[in-house]
Design an enzyme around this catalytic site. Structure first.
Site, short mmCIF file in Angstrom:
data_model
loop_
_atom_site.label_atom_id
_atom_site.label_comp_id
_atom_site.label_asym_id
_atom_site.label_seq_id
_atom_site.Cartn_x
_atom_site.Cartn_y
_atom_site.Cartn_z
CE1 TYR A 1 -3.37 -4.16 3.92
CE2 TYR A 1 -5.61 -3.73 3.18
CZ TYR A 1 -4.29 -3.34 3.29
OH TYR A 1 -3.90 -2.12 2.78
CE LYS B 1 -2.72 -1.49 6.14
NZ LYS B 1 -1.60 -0.54 6.23
N GLY C 1 8.16 3.24 3.79
CA GLY C 1 7.58 2.75 2.53
C GLY C 1 7.89 3.70 1.38
CB ALA C 2 10.28 6.51 1.16
CB SER C 3 11.47 1.72 -1.52
OG SER C 3 10.67 0.90 -0.67
#
Ligand SMILES: NC(=O)c1ccc[n+]([C@@H]2O[C@H](COP(=O)([O-])OP(=O)(O)OC[C@H]3O[C@@H](n4cnc5c(N)ncnc54)[C@H](OP(=O)(O)O)[C@@H]3O)[C@@H](O)[C@H]2O)c1
Length: 256
Positions: free
Chosen positions: A160, A164, A18-20
């Site tokens: 969600y 999680k 998720g580094a973008s």
């Protein structure tokens, strides 16, 4: 006598999924600025390049553009990356997707989709990176980005929350199973943090909704630095005795 700080990442190699975007992007930037070499993973190469442009200049980095649900592809890409930047001392698994859906729209195929990205990809990634070929001999720290929605409820957040909550529950068993490999596994559960994900959410779509969500956070909404700082603690040697826990970083959301 002055102490030397254990709160740094000098020469550690950290994989950030998720580094973008959002939290993952800031984590990557801050890990690099705290001395780490980083592997930036996301689906959009141009957005990963944008992250790379903000890293510390003298740290190694490599970009992996891959969909984490293409399970068969991920291992090969990480293997190539590790050959360039070194074996892993840590992973921040920030990649994830969110939705707000009323129960009548919660269908099995929707559940599958969210579970594949938020849960199966996390387990698959953990299974891969804990193989000796990827793992530093010093062991490693793995962090799953969970959410306060994995701990408490909210209308429309069942899918969600299920995903999680699964990360919080699963990380405890993984922490026990992987302790003998010197691998620590922890979750971080943020409240609402200003990112592209939260800016597209129903709860920020108009001023009234925004004020409501803000009021639920006694310290106001969070920013990406708040989460990056928590990640750096869990990755650093300062957290060498911390495993199987869920660090809640939520401005007081769940204190009420
Ligand atoms: N923002 C909040 O308020 C908040 C609160 C609690 C928890 N969280 C959690 O924190 C994490 C990061 O959230 P964020 O707000 O930073 O979200 P974001 O800005 O939407 O970023 C999500 C990231 O996940 C990546 N991603 C999604 N699906 C992927 C896949 N199949 N394969 C590879 N990468 C994938 C995206 O990559 P591409 O864009 O390149 O596809 C993007 O980099 C998530 O797990 C989220 O659930 C966020």
């Amino acid at each position: 006598m002055l102490l030397t700080t254990p709160f740094h990442l000098t020469n550690k190699t950290i994989l950030i999924t998720g580094a973008s975007s959002g939290i993952g992007r800031q984590c990557a930037i801050n890990c690099s600025r705290m001395g780490a070499h980083v592997i930036l993973l996301g689906r959009r190469p141009e957005a990963l390049e944008e992250t790379a442009n903000q890293l510390a200049g003298d740290r190694k980095f490599i970009i992996i553009a891959v969909d984490l649900t293409d399970y068969d592809e991920v291992g090969g890409k990480i293997k190539e990356a590790v050959q360039v930047v070194g074996k892993l001392d840590g992973v921040i698994h920030s990649a994830g997707i969110s939705t707000t859906l009323p129960l009548r729209m919660v269908k099995p195929e929707k559940l599958d989709h969210y579970f594949q990205t938020n849960v199966t990809a996390a387990i698959e990634l953990t299974r891969l990176v804990t193989k000796p070929v990827f793992l530093s001999t010093e062991g490693a720290s793995i962090i799953f980005l969970s959410s306060v929605m994995g701990m408490v409820g909210e209308t429309g957040k069942s899918i969600y929350s299920l995903t999680k909550g699964a990360l919080i529950a699963g990380s405890k068993s993984l922490a026990l199973e992987l302790a003998r490999k010197k691998v620590r596994v922890n979750c971080i559960s943020p409240g609402v943090v200003e990112t592209p994900m939260s800016n597209q959410a129903v709860y920020t779509q108009n001023e009234q909704a925004r004020q409501r969500i803000q009021a639920l956070h006694p310290l106001g909404l969070g920013n990406v630095e708040d989460i990056a700082n928590a990640c750096i603690f869990l990755l650093s040697d300062a957290a060498r005795w911390v495993t199987g826990t869920n660090l809640v970083v939520d401005g007081g959301y769940t204190a009420q």
